[in-house]
Write a protein that holds these residues in place. Structure first.
Motif, short mmCIF file in Angstrom:
data_model
loop_
_atom_site.label_atom_id
_atom_site.label_comp_id
_atom_site.label_asym_id
_atom_site.label_seq_id
_atom_site.Cartn_x
_atom_site.Cartn_y
_atom_site.Cartn_z
N LEU A 414 0.78 -1.11 0.06
CA LEU A 414 0.14 0.09 0.04
C LEU A 414 1.03 1.28 -0.02
O LEU A 414 1.46 1.55 1.07
CB LEU A 414 -0.74 -0.01 1.39
CG LEU A 414 -2.00 -0.82 1.12
CD1 LEU A 414 -2.46 -0.87 2.39
CD2 LEU A 414 -2.88 -0.97 0.09
N THR A 441 -2.05 0.74 -4.79
CA THR A 441 -2.85 1.95 -5.05
C THR A 441 -2.34 2.81 -6.02
O THR A 441 -2.61 3.89 -6.09
CB THR A 441 -2.51 2.67 -3.63
OG1 THR A 441 -1.18 2.78 -3.25
CG2 THR A 441 -3.35 2.06 -2.47
N ILE A 464 -7.94 6.72 0.41
CA ILE A 464 -6.91 5.98 1.32
C ILE A 464 -5.79 7.02 1.54
O ILE A 464 -4.95 6.85 2.58
CB ILE A 464 -6.58 4.62 0.72
CG1 ILE A 464 -5.86 4.04 2.02
CG2 ILE A 464 -5.53 4.71 -0.38
CD1 ILE A 464 -5.56 2.17 1.61
N SER A 479 -8.42 -0.01 3.40
CA SER A 479 -7.71 -0.71 2.89
C SER A 479 -8.52 -1.89 2.19
O SER A 479 -7.97 -2.91 1.46
CB SER A 479 -6.61 -1.46 3.67
OG SER A 479 -7.17 -1.82 4.75
#
Length: 539
Positions: A414, A441, A464, A479
């Protein structure tokens, strides 16, 4: 050429400059300044500006596959179809191999160089559309200095955008001549540049078809011109069939349809035209944008609807990039307003701006130069300096190399930078290319996979990114969309970015998410540097 320049310099010593002298001077200035401001950001950055990480990988994929189109690009390990128009990748790969230049340097320099050629192509096109060399020259200067034209096509991702823009402009030029004049070789030139447009950039294809159709409707509407257009279109389709036929055979029509569904269409999307800042992107006073708007208004008042109508067509066709392509119409209108309204107000030039009477007085030239040139140069210099800061710096590249050397190849990250705009997040795009790990992402390439869900992904990605300053509860909630099987959280603590430019507002404190993860038993610090903290998920 040298004789023409010499004659122009001799005329400059006289009281008045002829229209041809002024046009020549404006075009030369446009190419020099336009070229400089398209290359300057890459020079300052020392690395591709903003995006281009996926294209860098695709050039390497092409080289590794011995110039045969791969089925998929290795970028981000997502099996993204290698369905992107490949012309720029072939050009970049060939230059890289022949001159022994790193693909990174190709992505850094080639967009700005190609974008500079767009300035010259625009002049020839404007001269046809506006039927005035002087108005075309003024429009070219505006086109060259509009920040959004100089930066967006010159960033790393401009590798394909610049080729698409160049060949789209040339296709429009020869399509206009095809529909309005009977010149022998124009159909073949239209076929050539139309084919190159298809092989350069997906959105340029859509805009080219729309603008050329609009030209036929406004300037011709004859059966012969219609049949000529059909024959040229069929020839273009035949010339490019080997490429798109291979893509359809490998991946089906769904892949191409998926990418076509990310154009930003909605009932309200054309209203973005009301926000001038999103069109010219001038840092301070929207001087060039105001010239364009006043030009559009003047043309409508005079019932000269061709240029205003083209602007409307561009926004209706594809709102997502209309704020870039629409500057073609704005530059044409701005050049018209400058030469038809402002110059006559300041001088005794008369009505025939492209010919005989007196020319532009030295006083008028001095007034315009003194009040506008310093501002425009400062405006463009500042804009170049600002966008050059949006790149992965040496420390960022070191961080990514560490990831490549110290984490399993199948690791999933992430990547959180705090930047909600995935198109202006250089770290997020370059992470899969340099770290060679999957970023859950990263938005680049998703248009070939998600179709009409692309905007949903972009929204979740923006959400996010906010978690950097909100803590663990936000991360746990957001997430889930990206999957619970991520292995690491890569958090950038560098200054935030807005509108593809650093905001020069460094974070005052350690991000809340970093503090929360440090205190959570399910995460442990794997790596820390000046601008990055990497956490391993342990449970």
């Amino acid at each position: 050429m040298a004789d023409a320049v010499y004659e122009m310099m001799k005329n400059m010593s006289k009281k008045n400059l002829s229209s041809d002298d002024v046009a020549t001077l404006l075009v030369m200035t446009s190419i020099l300044l336009g070229g400089w401001f398209r290359i300057f950001p890459a020079f300052l950055a020392g690395f591709p500006v903003n995006d281009g990480g996926m294209f860098y990988t695709m050039i390497e994929d092409l080289q590794m596959n011995h110039y045969l189109l791969p089925f998929y690009t290795s970028y981000n390990n997502l099996n993204i179809p290698f369905a992107y128009p490949p012309l720029a990748f072939y050009v970049g790969a060939i230059i890289s191999d022949v001159l022994h230049i790193s693909p990174v340097e190709i992505v850094r320099w080639l967009p700005g160089i190609t974008s500079t050629f767009c300035v010259l192509a625009f002049f020839f096109t404007a001269k046809e559309l506006m039927e005035s060399r002087l108005v075309a020259a003024a429009a070219t200067l505006i086109f060259a200095l509009i920040p959004h034209m100089s930066d967006w096509n010159s960033m790393g991702g401009g590798l394909t955008r610049s080729f698409g823009m160049l060949f789209m402009i040339l296709t429009v030029l020869y399509a206009y001549r095809l529909f309005t004049k009977n010149i022998r070789y124009d159909p073949w030139r239209t076929i050539l540049f139309g084919s190159l447009t298809i092989l350069s950039h997906p959105e340029s294809i859509v805009y080219t078809v729309g603008i050329c159709t609009y030209i036929w409707f406004m300037k011709s509407r004859t059966l012969k011109a219609f049949l000529d257009g059909i024959l040229v279109s069929l020839a273009v389709l035949m010339a490019t069939a080997p490429w798109y036929g291979l893509i359809l055979y490998r991946h089906g029509f769904e892949t191409l349809l998926s990418a076509m569904q990310t154009g930003g269409h909605s009932v309200w999307s054309p209203l973005i035209i009301l926000n001038m800042d999103s069109i010219t992107a001038e840092p301070y006073l929207d001087l060039l944008g105001v010239l364009g708007v006043l030009g559009i208004i003047t043309l409508v008042i005079r019932r000269q609807y061709f240029v205003p109508g083209m602007l409307a067509v561009i926004y209706l066709i594809g709102p997502r990039s209309a704020h870039t392509v629409g500057n073609i119409s704005f530059a044409l209108a701005g050049g018209f307003f400058l030469m038809e309204i402002i110059i006559p107000t300041l001088s005794d030039i008369g009505d025939d701006l492209d010919g005989k009477p007196s020319g532009i007085s030295r006083r008028t030239a001095v007034i315009l130069a003194v009040f506008t040139v310093p501002y425009l140069l400062c405006n463009s210099t500042y804009n170049s300096s600002m966008i050059s800061q949006n790149h992965v710096d040496e420390q960022g590249r070191t961080d990514m190399r560490w990831v490549a050397e110290n984490t399993p190849r199948n690791s999933r990250f992430l990547v959180l930078t705090g930047n909600p705009d995935g198109m202006c997040d250089s770290l997020s795009e370059w992470f899969p290319a340099l770290a060679q790990r999957t970023s859950l992402t990263t938005i680049q390439g998703r248009e070939w996979l998600l179709g009409n869900e692309f905007d949903v992904f972009a929204e979740h990605r923006a959400n996010i990114q906010d978690c950097i300053d909100e803590g663990l509860e936000c991360l746990d909630g957001e997430s889930g969309y990206f999957g619970e099987d991520y292995d690491y959280v890569y958090i950038s603590t560098a200054p935030p970015i807005g509108n593809c430019k650093f905001l020069n507002t460094p974070r005052k404190n350690v991000p809340a998410l970093v503090i929360a993860l440090e205190d959570d038993a399910h995460y442990s610090i794997l790596y820390r540097s000046e601008n990055v903290v990497i956490f391993r998920k342990t449970g």
